[in-house]
Design a protein around this motif. Sequence first.
Motif, mmCIF file in Angstrom:
data_model
loop_
_atom_site.group_PDB
_atom_site.id
_atom_site.type_symbol
_atom_site.label_atom_id
_atom_site.label_comp_id
_atom_site.label_asym_id
_atom_site.label_seq_id
_atom_site.Cartn_x
_atom_site.Cartn_y
_atom_site.Cartn_z
ATOM 1 N N ASP A 93 0.710 -1.251 0.118
ATOM 2 C CA ASP A 93 0.149 -0.132 -0.164
ATOM 3 C C ASP A 93 0.733 1.305 0.018
ATOM 4 O O ASP A 93 0.155 2.381 -0.129
ATOM 5 C CB ASP A 93 -1.010 -0.058 1.341
ATOM 6 C CG ASP A 93 -1.966 0.865 1.271
ATOM 7 O OD1 ASP A 93 -2.364 1.350 0.119
ATOM 8 O OD2 ASP A 93 -2.433 1.651 2.125
ATOM 9 N N GLY A 94 2.195 1.038 -0.112
ATOM 10 C CA GLY A 94 3.033 2.351 0.165
ATOM 11 C C GLY A 94 2.987 3.280 -1.153
ATOM 12 O O GLY A 94 3.009 4.605 -0.817
ATOM 13 N N LEU A 95 2.663 2.918 -2.179
ATOM 14 C CA LEU A 95 2.656 3.715 -3.500
ATOM 15 C C LEU A 95 1.197 4.537 -3.273
ATOM 16 O O LEU A 95 1.465 5.686 -3.612
ATOM 17 C CB LEU A 95 2.500 2.840 -4.657
ATOM 18 C CG LEU A 95 2.420 3.666 -5.945
ATOM 19 C CD1 LEU A 95 3.671 4.630 -6.182
ATOM 20 C CD2 LEU A 95 1.973 2.957 -7.230
ATOM 21 N N GLU A 101 -0.470 11.355 0.068
ATOM 22 C CA GLU A 101 -0.083 12.103 1.094
ATOM 23 C C GLU A 101 1.016 13.045 1.253
ATOM 24 O O GLU A 101 1.688 13.140 0.136
ATOM 25 C CB GLU A 101 0.066 11.133 2.266
ATOM 26 C CG GLU A 101 -0.934 10.318 2.631
ATOM 27 C CD GLU A 101 -0.403 9.069 3.723
ATOM 28 O OE1 GLU A 101 0.672 9.196 4.100
ATOM 29 O OE2 GLU A 101 -1.548 8.498 4.001
ATOM 30 N N GLU A 102 1.107 13.965 2.090
ATOM 31 C CA GLU A 102 2.173 14.871 2.039
ATOM 32 C C GLU A 102 3.593 14.068 2.063
ATOM 33 O O GLU A 102 3.664 13.091 2.508
ATOM 34 C CB GLU A 102 2.141 15.833 3.218
ATOM 35 C CG GLU A 102 1.101 16.684 3.199
ATOM 36 C CD GLU A 102 1.086 17.641 4.699
ATOM 37 O OE1 GLU A 102 1.943 17.542 5.486
ATOM 38 O OE2 GLU A 102 0.262 18.600 4.596
ATOM 39 N N PRO A 103 4.558 14.458 1.393
ATOM 40 C CA PRO A 103 4.761 16.104 0.774
ATOM 41 C C PRO A 103 4.113 15.954 -0.715
ATOM 42 O O PRO A 103 4.308 17.003 -1.366
ATOM 43 C CB PRO A 103 6.087 16.384 0.717
ATOM 44 C CG PRO A 103 6.820 14.999 0.745
ATOM 45 C CD PRO A 103 5.849 13.884 1.432
ATOM 46 N N TYR A 104 3.734 14.784 -1.243
ATOM 47 C CA TYR A 104 3.557 14.614 -2.679
ATOM 48 C C TYR A 104 2.236 14.963 -3.191
ATOM 49 O O TYR A 104 1.928 15.205 -4.218
ATOM 50 C CB TYR A 104 4.091 13.215 -3.124
ATOM 51 C CG TYR A 104 5.469 13.014 -2.955
ATOM 52 C CD1 TYR A 104 6.476 13.538 -4.048
ATOM 53 C CD2 TYR A 104 5.821 12.208 -2.144
ATOM 54 C CE1 TYR A 104 7.862 13.516 -3.801
ATOM 55 C CE2 TYR A 104 7.205 12.030 -1.973
ATOM 56 C CZ TYR A 104 8.165 12.601 -2.790
ATOM 57 O OH TYR A 104 9.778 12.332 -2.539
ATOM 58 N N ILE A 112 -2.497 15.126 -1.993
ATOM 59 C CA ILE A 112 -3.774 15.576 -1.045
ATOM 60 C C ILE A 112 -4.444 14.401 -1.060
ATOM 61 O O ILE A 112 -4.673 13.982 -2.046
ATOM 62 C CB ILE A 112 -3.895 16.919 -1.376
ATOM 63 C CG1 ILE A 112 -4.458 17.284 -2.830
ATOM 64 C CG2 ILE A 112 -2.928 18.101 -0.877
ATOM 65 C CD1 ILE A 112 -5.323 18.245 -3.058
ATOM 66 N N PRO A 113 -5.343 14.408 -0.070
ATOM 67 C CA PRO A 113 -6.457 13.451 0.183
ATOM 68 C C PRO A 113 -7.291 13.346 -1.103
ATOM 69 O O PRO A 113 -8.042 12.633 -1.674
ATOM 70 C CB PRO A 113 -7.047 13.396 1.093
ATOM 71 C CG PRO A 113 -6.004 14.198 2.120
ATOM 72 C CD PRO A 113 -5.195 15.177 1.181
ATOM 73 N N GLU A 114 -7.574 14.656 -1.701
ATOM 74 C CA GLU A 114 -8.670 15.014 -2.984
ATOM 75 C C GLU A 114 -8.412 14.411 -4.074
ATOM 76 O O GLU A 114 -9.128 14.154 -5.065
ATOM 77 C CB GLU A 114 -9.081 16.489 -2.909
ATOM 78 C CG GLU A 114 -9.920 17.075 -1.674
ATOM 79 C CD GLU A 114 -8.730 17.809 -0.609
ATOM 80 O OE1 GLU A 114 -9.173 18.091 0.312
ATOM 81 O OE2 GLU A 114 -7.694 17.185 -0.740
ATOM 82 N N MET A 115 -7.148 14.054 -4.436
ATOM 83 C CA MET A 115 -6.561 13.495 -5.576
ATOM 84 C C MET A 115 -7.071 11.726 -5.618
ATOM 85 O O MET A 115 -7.238 11.231 -4.722
ATOM 86 C CB MET A 115 -4.927 13.563 -5.673
ATOM 87 C CG MET A 115 -4.767 15.057 -5.692
ATOM 88 S SD MET A 115 -3.070 15.454 -5.520
ATOM 89 C CE MET A 115 -2.568 14.795 -7.275
ATOM 90 N N SER A 116 -6.805 11.418 -6.833
ATOM 91 C CA SER A 116 -6.760 9.837 -7.166
ATOM 92 C C SER A 116 -5.382 9.586 -7.926
ATOM 93 O O SER A 116 -4.956 10.422 -8.234
ATOM 94 C CB SER A 116 -7.971 9.596 -8.016
ATOM 95 O OG SER A 116 -9.300 9.710 -7.291
#
Length: 347
Positions: free
Chosen positions: A46-48, A54-57, A59-63
């Motif tokens: 699940d790391g990818l 998540e930060e720093p790359y 935000i939760p609103e993205m897919s």
Amino acid sequence: MKPELTIQLMDTHAGGDVSRIVTGGIDPLPGDTVRAQMEYLRDDADGLRRLLLEEPYGIPEMSVDLLVPATDPRAAAGYIIMEVMGYPIYSGSNTICTATAVLEAGIVPKREGKQSFMLESPAGLVQIEATVRDGVVEAITCEGLPSYIHSYRESIDVPGLGTITYSVAYSGGFYALVDARQLGFELTLDEERRLAQTAHAIVEAIQAERGFSHYTLGDVGPLPFLHFMGPVEEVAEGFYRSRSATYVHPGVICRSTTGTGTSARLALMNYEGSISPGDRLETVSLRETGFIGEFSDVQQEGDYQVVKNHITGRGYVIARSDIVVNCDDPMVECDALHHVLSSRRTE
């Protein structure tokens, strides 16, 4: 692992929902189907997903949509959908974005006019029709998952809100469908935060009271989504429009109306007898973006009227980039990536 790794990305959006397409830098995944590869990521790697949302790359609103080789020879490519709540087997907006990306990346060569091809999602093969004009991908039409109404006009007491009437549809996930007017919403952008708070309270109450089972898939987990419905207006014969807003996670109202939310609306309209095969519904978001759902057919499956449908929208490329993953960065957990980046490990 080496201190620096790179992952190739194409960022896209459909209706305002950003889908980050992973086009390179990830090792081949085990599994003889895209669904099995998704389950491997979900259960063991699940790391990818966490890295890119998540930060720093991120935000939760993205897919995130990971492109993988198709395991079915009829498909041009496979894709695995990753969102903050986990690994949905299907998503309309993610499919529109992924189809746009495979055309823009040249995986499927563009042809002027309409062209068709298949993608392999965790839910199975998806037929895509793309419209290209002057080299620009102007529209993507994809199959929505067969959708049906599980429960109709149930009531629940929600702390702070009182008695709420809702229906439940399945359209790739279970959705609570709520009339926005009963809660005083006009579905405008200034209501976004209050919509998210209200939806969270309703979803938590439903999850605490009951679960839902798909008629063939069985238990697919607790109800995760809520779709606020505005009034439906008929703007032309067989063409309807409704303001809409979809809640997917605490604090998150999708920027688009979502393809699966639109499919759920078609299932409800069929259940209520207000739509016929060939009719279309445009759902309009808080940001005035929209998807068009077409009701193509209905069939009886046991106790349920299952609606077949198609979703049309447009994807836009907003960035092409390499993400530099620095394993010396204390905000980056590289140990959680070794399953999918094992070829990058030092000898």
